[in-house]
Scaffold this motif. Structure first.
Motif, PDB file in Angstrom:
ATOM      1  N   GLN A 341       0.908  -1.243   0.014  1.00  0.00           N
ATOM      2  CA  GLN A 341       0.101  -0.105  -0.025  1.00  0.00           C
ATOM      3  C   GLN A 341       0.616   1.228   0.073  1.00  0.00           C
ATOM      4  O   GLN A 341       0.555   2.264  -0.806  1.00  0.00           O
ATOM      5  N   SER A 342       1.631   1.120   0.984  1.00  0.00           N
ATOM      6  CA  SER A 342       2.508   2.401   1.020  1.00  0.00           C
ATOM      7  C   SER A 342       3.467   2.571  -0.300  1.00  0.00           C
ATOM      8  O   SER A 342       3.343   3.792  -0.950  1.00  0.00           O
ATOM      9  N   ILE A 345       1.318   4.035  -3.316  1.00  0.00           N
ATOM     10  CA  ILE A 345       0.990   5.518  -3.286  1.00  0.00           C
ATOM     11  C   ILE A 345       2.092   6.242  -3.661  1.00  0.00           C
ATOM     12  O   ILE A 345       2.017   7.124  -4.376  1.00  0.00           O
ATOM     13  N   VAL A 355       4.666  14.112  -5.601  1.00  0.00           N
ATOM     14  CA  VAL A 355       5.149  13.655  -4.358  1.00  0.00           C
ATOM     15  C   VAL A 355       5.961  14.924  -3.957  1.00  0.00           C
ATOM     16  O   VAL A 355       7.027  15.124  -4.680  1.00  0.00           O
ATOM     17  N   LYS A 356       5.654  15.820  -3.088  1.00  0.00           N
ATOM     18  CA  LYS A 356       6.281  17.165  -2.797  1.00  0.00           C
ATOM     19  C   LYS A 356       6.968  16.946  -1.224  1.00  0.00           C
ATOM     20  O   LYS A 356       6.585  16.011  -0.570  1.00  0.00           O
ATOM     21  N   ARG A 362       7.674  12.754   4.453  1.00  0.00           N
ATOM     22  CA  ARG A 362       6.964  11.492   3.953  1.00  0.00           C
ATOM     23  C   ARG A 362       6.882  10.499   4.954  1.00  0.00           C
ATOM     24  O   ARG A 362       5.936   9.642   5.197  1.00  0.00           O
ATOM     25  N   LYS A 365       4.821  11.132   7.925  1.00  0.00           N
ATOM     26  CA  LYS A 365       3.430  10.991   7.772  1.00  0.00           C
ATOM     27  C   LYS A 365       2.975   9.379   7.705  1.00  0.00           C
ATOM     28  O   LYS A 365       1.921   8.923   8.326  1.00  0.00           O
ATOM     29  N   GLU A 366       3.860   8.709   6.957  1.00  0.00           N
ATOM     30  CA  GLU A 366       3.679   7.210   6.932  1.00  0.00           C
ATOM     31  C   GLU A 366       3.690   6.663   8.335  1.00  0.00           C
ATOM     32  O   GLU A 366       2.824   5.397   8.600  1.00  0.00           O
ATOM     33  N   LEU A 368       3.018   7.829  11.338  1.00  0.00           N
ATOM     34  CA  LEU A 368       1.711   8.401  12.082  1.00  0.00           C
ATOM     35  C   LEU A 368       0.525   7.380  11.387  1.00  0.00           C
ATOM     36  O   LEU A 368      -0.129   6.777  12.132  1.00  0.00           O
ATOM     37  N   LEU A 369       0.450   7.484  10.065  1.00  0.00           N
ATOM     38  CA  LEU A 369      -0.438   6.510   9.375  1.00  0.00           C
ATOM     39  C   LEU A 369      -0.308   5.030   9.781  1.00  0.00           C
ATOM     40  O   LEU A 369      -1.376   4.503  10.252  1.00  0.00           O
ATOM     41  N   LEU A 372      -1.511   4.472  13.742  1.00  0.00           N
ATOM     42  CA  LEU A 372      -2.825   4.767  13.702  1.00  0.00           C
ATOM     43  C   LEU A 372      -3.652   3.309  13.235  1.00  0.00           C
ATOM     44  O   LEU A 372      -4.420   2.525  13.869  1.00  0.00           O
ATOM     45  N   ASN A 373      -3.322   3.082  12.014  1.00  0.00           N
ATOM     46  CA  ASN A 373      -3.786   1.806  11.465  1.00  0.00           C
ATOM     47  C   ASN A 373      -3.489   0.634  12.197  1.00  0.00           C
ATOM     48  O   ASN A 373      -4.311  -0.375  12.487  1.00  0.00           O
TER      49      ASN A 373
END
Lengths: 457, 457
Positions: A341-342, A345, A355-356, A362, A365-366, A368-369, A372-373
């Protein structure tokens, strides 16, 4: 002119194929020609793809080269190769004469090296020959390799009336007039005009007074994927190709870009599914095995690695803690899924240029994601183990490891394609079995370590 | 007219963003306009996507609606939604006036239902308003939902000269003249002409004598993916849209088809990677979680299923035979990989319309392929286990099960997308976590059964 409109919905039926085959067998050339003349060349190509080689050659030799050259371009690459093998150099040269320079160069480039020169030498039109030779010199992945020499070009000193007169001559050779390119005396691109602009203008006006100087273009050595992005972003239907001195060399049309995009998308999709090479479902079992087996072998190595890790932890988890081993497929699946998945994306973001920001932001963020998941999933798993096994410590050990595994898999899935892209390697290879296998092994290793720590073994 | 050619390679730099932001803060409208006027609307949209909402709105209100309407169309969908929320009905109507009918209808369709009527009622141009209303009535996944009303239409009774005169009027509204559509008195499509044909013809000729009656078209209720396939196959740059009575309703241009293809490819790629909804890497963590978590949850359920299967076989494999459990990640990985490979090839073949022949012959081919690949892999695995564990019976049990698991996974991967397609369900959902998870569980179950049988437990 017939009053009836041809319905575009051509359908390739078994009955049609049988009809064609029996006409070939009966050598009923007249009926066969009459039947095939009704079809678009792309439809004839579909029919030919279903016939055997002799039948296909029979039809190619029967129809005029104006049609068959287009049919050839539409055939499956494998079938085209076989057909070309069965045509003489002279016959191929005749087909090539009918094609636009870009298609002509593509056909010749597919021939074995030794035949290329032979075929080229048989081309009668000297200008066509020279243009094809020029195109063959460019790398096929660049604008030069994709462009055609056919275009409508006017000099800025011409008048609108003179222009229209001369365009009538040039336009006959060009299938579609997208844009008229305006050049100066040194053949350098200075602007563009649409046919519409020309018709709307007064006939005594000078081209220099009406052309649009703000013309999009690409350099001849630009990468085709970049050309595709530019044409898509700016909604262009054709783009002129120039060299470093601004000399107008050719033009690229959107239909070629559509093909490039389709190929690129198909390739990425296959890579993500663990299939290399451009195979399709009708290829032979050997071809398909070549495309699939290497990735499966990678998976096998990964599985053997997982086995060795588990064997290594065999003595650590005894008694009831042995259940730990029964969760390895779950851990491996989650590590694999999150990683894919990562990376998907990121791969898609890189392809679309969106992709900025920095690599670190990055990854943050991943993380944290994934946290959470991972936490949501771990809570479910914890209660399942607690209820089914009646052991909180086991549930805790497995759930906490799951979160850690998901975070690491997410980070790897994010980092690897970014890293490959920085190194100039196609990040698309990072999706699919590659990321799955490495995440599987690493995930399982991590899982046992953390579980061992938590259980205090 | 400047002598300098604008270089197309726009680069979105931090410095540029900072410059724009400081000009906004200083309310230096003159400099800001001067700076932005140099850029293509697609580039301005990229800049706006990087700004905060107030800054973006500031620029939208600053520039003229001819530019901003195009900028709006190019914005990220999420950002466009936010911008539209901050514009009045009147302001949106002004933007919509500047857009072609297809884009205008798309913008309005994105608004909440209650605002749609308000905005439409504010459109001043009655014809534009009526056309937009007509387009809004079509399903967005059909030709009608994609087409624009702008086209150049001539009657077969006109002369070439009269035609050119009237086209000068019509063409001003149409950005690009791809084809001129010829209709009879009842507005029914009878043929087409290119601007080139018109220029090459003599001015006193009747259109009826020069038009090409063999015109490609699609019906208004045709699926957009089908339209894309037709335009790609026949290399069309525009296609007219008609209703069941052959009345000419609109036209679809290739740039819209390119966008459809891109979206479709992105969606399939994401589905294969276990991501639903159209997310991109810059979306929020919540959005990304919504797109990713459901598939991960599916994986979790699969993992729990695998755990329960293994627990069920716990008593069967004792002593040295419990090594069997250590190969479950390998078995699961191979089942998943093979399943995804076969389904991806079928999904792609279905999308490209080149899955021919019966379901049975497909399954037979996949079985042969899986047997070949499986046997090669199993031989390696057998020797590995024999050497490392010194047990031929264990090696045999695991290797034979591996072959069986690979065959079943290949068959499921082939059958499921074919079955879904027959049922009218998008076969692309069959790739990715769905097929992986079911193959994992089934593979593991099969593995233990066969191993148990072979070991005679």
């Amino acid at each position: 002119m017939s009053e009836e409109k041809e319905n575009i919905q051509f359908e390739l039926t078994d009955a049609l194929i049988e009809q064609v085959e029996s006409l070939i067998e009966a050598k009923n050339d007249k009926e066969l020609k009459k039947l095939l003349d009704e079809f678009h060349y792309a439809d004839i190509a579909e029919i030919l793809d279903e016939l055997n080689l002799e039948e296909a050659i029979y039809i190619i030799k029967l129809l005029d080269s104006e049609t068959t050259s287009d049919v050839l371009m539409e055939l499956d690459e494998d079938n085209r190769e076989k057909v070309l093998k069965n045509l003489s150099d002279k016959e191929i040269a005749e087909e090539v004469e009918e094609l636009d320079t870009d298609d002509a160069a593509d056909i010749i480039a597919e021939l074995p090296e030794d035949r290329q020169q032979e075929v080229i030498s048989q081309i009668e039109d000297e200008e066509h020959k020279a243009e094809i030779k020029e195109l063959l010199a460019y790398d096929e992945d660049t604008a030069g390799g994709l462009m055609a020499k056919e275009l409508v070009k006017v000099y800025e000193t011409w008048t609108v009336a003179g222009c229209l007169r001369r365009i009538r001559g040039q336009a006959k050779e060009v299938t579609r007039v997208h844009s008229i390119y305006v050049v100066d005396k040194q053949e350098k691109l200075v602007g563009r005009l649409s046919l519409k602009d020309l018709i709307v203008a007064k006939s005594e006006q000078k081209i220099a007074d009406i052309y649009i100087s703000n013309v999009d273009f690409v350099y001849v050595d630009e990468d085709v994927e970049e050309v595709a992005k530019i044409m898509q972003k700016y909604d262009l239907e054709a783009i002129p190709v120039i060299d470093q001195e601004n000399t107008l060399l050719g033009r690229i049309t959107i239909d070629d870009i559509v093909d490039v995009m389709k190929e690129e998308a198909d390739k990425d999709y296959q890579l993500a599914a663990g299939i290399t090479q451009d195979v399709d479902s009708d290829d032979s079992i050997i071809e398909l095995t070549k495309a699939r087996l290497p990735w499966l072998f990678l998976g096998l190595i990964g599985g053997v690695g997982a086995f060795m890790i588990m064997e290594g932890f065999e003595k650590s988890f005894t008694g009831d803690a042995f259940k730990i081993f029964f969760f390895t497929p779950l851990i491996a699946a989650m590590a694999g899924n999150v990683g894919v998945q990562s990376s998907a994306i990121i791969v898609q973001g890189l392809a679309n240029d969106d992709v900025k920001g920095s690599v670190n932001s990055r990854l943050l963020k991943e993380m944290l994601l994934a946290t959470l998941n991972g936490t949501i999933l771990a809570i479910f798993l914890f209660f399942f183990i607690w209820v089914s096994e009646g052991r909180q410590d086991l549930g805790l050990a497995i759930s906490v490891s799951l979160v850690a595994v998901i975070i690491v898999a997410g980070l790897i899935g994010t980092f690897v394609p970014l890293f490959l892209d920085k190194r100039g390697i196609d990040p698309a290879i990072a999706t699919g079995p590659f990321i799955t296998t490495s995440n599987d092994i690493l995930g399982i290793l991590l899982y046992f370590w953390i579980a061992k720590m938590i259980l205090g073994i």
